[in-house]
Scaffold this active site. Structure first.
Site, PDB file in Angstrom:
ATOM      1  N   LYS A   1     -11.351  16.774 -41.678  1.00 11.12           N
ATOM      2  CA  LYS A   1     -12.438  15.629 -41.146  1.00 11.12           C
ATOM      3  C   LYS A   1     -13.244  15.253 -42.156  1.00 11.12           C
ATOM      4  O   LYS A   1     -13.737  16.197 -42.928  1.00 11.12           O
ATOM      5  CB  LYS A   1     -13.127  16.299 -39.894  1.00 11.12           C
ATOM      6  CG  LYS A   1     -12.384  16.751 -38.625  1.00 11.12           C
ATOM      7  CD  LYS A   1     -13.193  17.327 -37.785  1.00 11.12           C
ATOM      8  CE  LYS A   1     -12.380  18.170 -36.509  1.00 11.12           C
ATOM      9  NZ  LYS A   1     -12.973  19.024 -35.675  1.00 11.12           N
TER      10      LYS A   1
ATOM     11  N   ARG B   1     -13.590  23.395 -23.542  1.00  7.36           N
ATOM     12  CA  ARG B   1     -14.331  22.285 -22.762  1.00  7.36           C
ATOM     13  C   ARG B   1     -13.507  21.471 -21.753  1.00  7.36           C
ATOM     14  O   ARG B   1     -13.721  21.460 -20.569  1.00  7.36           O
ATOM     15  CB  ARG B   1     -14.657  20.973 -23.689  1.00  7.36           C
ATOM     16  CG  ARG B   1     -16.001  21.383 -24.351  1.00  7.36           C
ATOM     17  CD  ARG B   1     -16.354  20.626 -25.677  1.00  7.36           C
ATOM     18  NE  ARG B   1     -15.282  20.765 -26.594  1.00  7.36           N
ATOM     19  CZ  ARG B   1     -15.166  20.084 -27.785  1.00  7.36           C
ATOM     20  NH1 ARG B   1     -16.320  19.331 -27.981  1.00  7.36           N
ATOM     21  NH2 ARG B   1     -14.378  20.398 -28.484  1.00  7.36           N
TER      22      ARG B   1
ATOM     23  N   SER C   1     -19.779  17.222 -31.243  1.00  5.34           N
ATOM     24  CA  SER C   1     -20.601  17.016 -32.589  1.00  5.34           C
ATOM     25  C   SER C   1     -20.321  15.373 -32.637  1.00  5.34           C
ATOM     26  O   SER C   1     -21.425  14.672 -33.218  1.00  5.34           O
ATOM     27  CB  SER C   1     -20.046  17.816 -33.760  1.00  5.34           C
ATOM     28  OG  SER C   1     -20.419  19.280 -33.787  1.00  5.34           O
TER      29      SER C   1
HETATM   30  P1  ADP Z   1     -13.435  22.599 -34.915  1.00  6.49           P
HETATM   31  O1  ADP Z   1     -13.267  21.274 -35.745  1.00  6.49           O
HETATM   32  O2  ADP Z   1     -12.790  23.871 -35.334  1.00  6.49           O
HETATM   33  O3  ADP Z   1     -12.653  22.306 -33.347  1.00  6.49           O
HETATM   34  P2  ADP Z   1     -15.940  22.511 -33.680  1.00  6.49           P
HETATM   35  O4  ADP Z   1     -17.023  22.544 -34.448  1.00  6.49           O
HETATM   36  O5  ADP Z   1     -15.727  21.137 -33.133  1.00  6.49           O
HETATM   37  O6  ADP Z   1     -14.946  22.960 -34.538  1.00  6.49           O
HETATM   38  O7  ADP Z   1     -16.266  23.510 -32.502  1.00  6.49           O
HETATM   39  C1  ADP Z   1     -15.994  24.901 -32.869  1.00  6.49           C
HETATM   40  C2  ADP Z   1     -15.799  25.605 -31.588  1.00  6.49           C
HETATM   41  O8  ADP Z   1     -16.787  25.330 -30.486  1.00  6.49           O
HETATM   42  C3  ADP Z   1     -14.427  25.213 -30.749  1.00  6.49           C
HETATM   43  O9  ADP Z   1     -14.004  26.370 -30.259  1.00  6.49           O
HETATM   44  C4  ADP Z   1     -14.797  24.213 -29.766  1.00  6.49           C
HETATM   45  O10 ADP Z   1     -13.846  23.998 -28.949  1.00  6.49           O
HETATM   46  C5  ADP Z   1     -16.256  25.048 -29.207  1.00  6.49           C
HETATM   47  N1  ADP Z   1     -17.032  23.748 -28.825  1.00  6.49           N
HETATM   48  C6  ADP Z   1     -17.699  22.709 -29.296  1.00  6.49           C
HETATM   49  N2  ADP Z   1     -18.287  22.042 -28.524  1.00  6.49           N
HETATM   50  C7  ADP Z   1     -18.534  22.714 -27.510  1.00  6.49           C
HETATM   51  C8  ADP Z   1     -19.078  22.663 -25.968  1.00  6.49           C
HETATM   52  N3  ADP Z   1     -19.734  21.735 -25.497  1.00  6.49           N
HETATM   53  N4  ADP Z   1     -18.594  23.608 -25.066  1.00  6.49           N
HETATM   54  C9  ADP Z   1     -18.228  24.562 -25.336  1.00  6.49           C
HETATM   55  N5  ADP Z   1     -17.538  24.954 -26.488  1.00  6.49           N
HETATM   56  C10 ADP Z   1     -17.580  23.961 -27.545  1.00  6.49           C
END
Ligand code: ADP
Length: 164
Positions: free
Chosen positions: A42, A91, A129
Site C-alpha cells: 500500500k 469488521r 484508515s
Molecule cells: P492491515 O493493512 O494489516 O489490514 P490495518 O492498519 O488496516 O492493517 O488494520 C490493522 C488491524 O486492525 C486489522 O486486523 C484490521 O482488521 C483491524 N481494524 C482496522 N480497523 C478496525 C475497526 N474499525 N474495528 C476493528 N478492527 C479494525
C-alpha cells in the site's frame, strides 16, 4: 510465563477502531506489541516513524502496550518478541477471506503462534484508515473517528482543508 501478543497492521493512521482492539487485547494479554508492518504494497500517507509516534502518543495510558515497527514476515517478528499470539480485528464478512488467508499462512510459517480475532465494536464497524483519510482530505469532520493527536497530524498533511 507472560502471555505476549502482537497486534500488527499498517495503522496509516491509527483510528478509534484500532485503539478499541488494542485496549481490549491488552486486557487479555500480559503484553501487547502494536507493530507497524513496513512491507505492505500500500502507498502510505504517514511514514513508519510518524505512525509509530502517533500510536505511542495515543496508547500512553495503556501500561502493557509496546509500540514497534518491523519489515519482514510477521511470523518471524512474533518469534523474535516471544509472542504466542497475533491479535487481529474483524469488521465485516469482507475482512474474513483476507484474514483467513493470512492466518493460514502465518500458521504454516510458525505453528507456535495462534491468531485471535476481536470483533469490532459496532460503532466502529465502518471505520478504516482509508475512509478517515478520504474524509480528512476533503475537509470533513473526523473528530469522532480518530484521537485528537491523529486529527492534528492529518490536518498537517492536508493543510489546504479547513475543517478536518
Ligand atoms: P492491515 O493493512 O494489516 O489490514 P490495518 O492498519 O488496516 O492493517 O488494520 C490493522 C488491524 O486492525 C486489522 O486486523 C484490521 O482488521 C483491524 N481494524 C482496522 N480497523 C478496525 C475497526 N474499525 N474495528 C476493528 N478492527 C479494525
Amino acid at each position: 510465563m507472560a502471555r505476549i501478543a502482537v497486534c500488527p497492521g499498517s495503522f496509516d493512521p491509527i483510528t478509534f477502531g484500532h485503539l478499541d482492539i488494542i485496549q481490549r487485547g491488552a486486557k487479555v494479554f500480559d503484553e501487547v506489541y502494536v507493530t507497524v508492518l513496513n512491507n505492505s504494497s500500500k502507498n502510505s500517507l504517514f511514514t513508519v516513524d510518524e505512525r509509530v509516534s502517533l500510536i505511542k502518543q495515543v496508547t500512553m495510558h495503556i501500561p502493557n502496550v509496546k509500540v514497534d515497527s518491523f519489515q519482514g514476515l510477521l511470523a518471524d517478528y512474533a518469534e523474535s518478541v516471544n509472542a504466542s499470539a497475533i491479535i487481529r480485528g474483524l469488521r465485516a464478512v469482507s475482512d474474513f477471506e483476507y484474514e483467513m488467508q493470512i492466518t493460514s499462512m502465518n500458521r504454516l510459517l510458525n505453528e507456535k503462534v495462534e491468531t485471535f480475532f476481536i470483533m469490532t465494536n459496532n460503532q466502529y464497524s465502518f471505520l478504516s484508515s482509508s475512509i478517515v483519510k478520504e474524509v480528512a482530505k476533503y475537509g470533513g469532520n473526523i473528530s469522532e473517528l480518530v484521537p485528537e493527536k491523529v486529527r492534528e497530524a492529518l490536518l498537517g498533511k492536508f493543510t489546504n482543508n479547513k475543517q478536518v
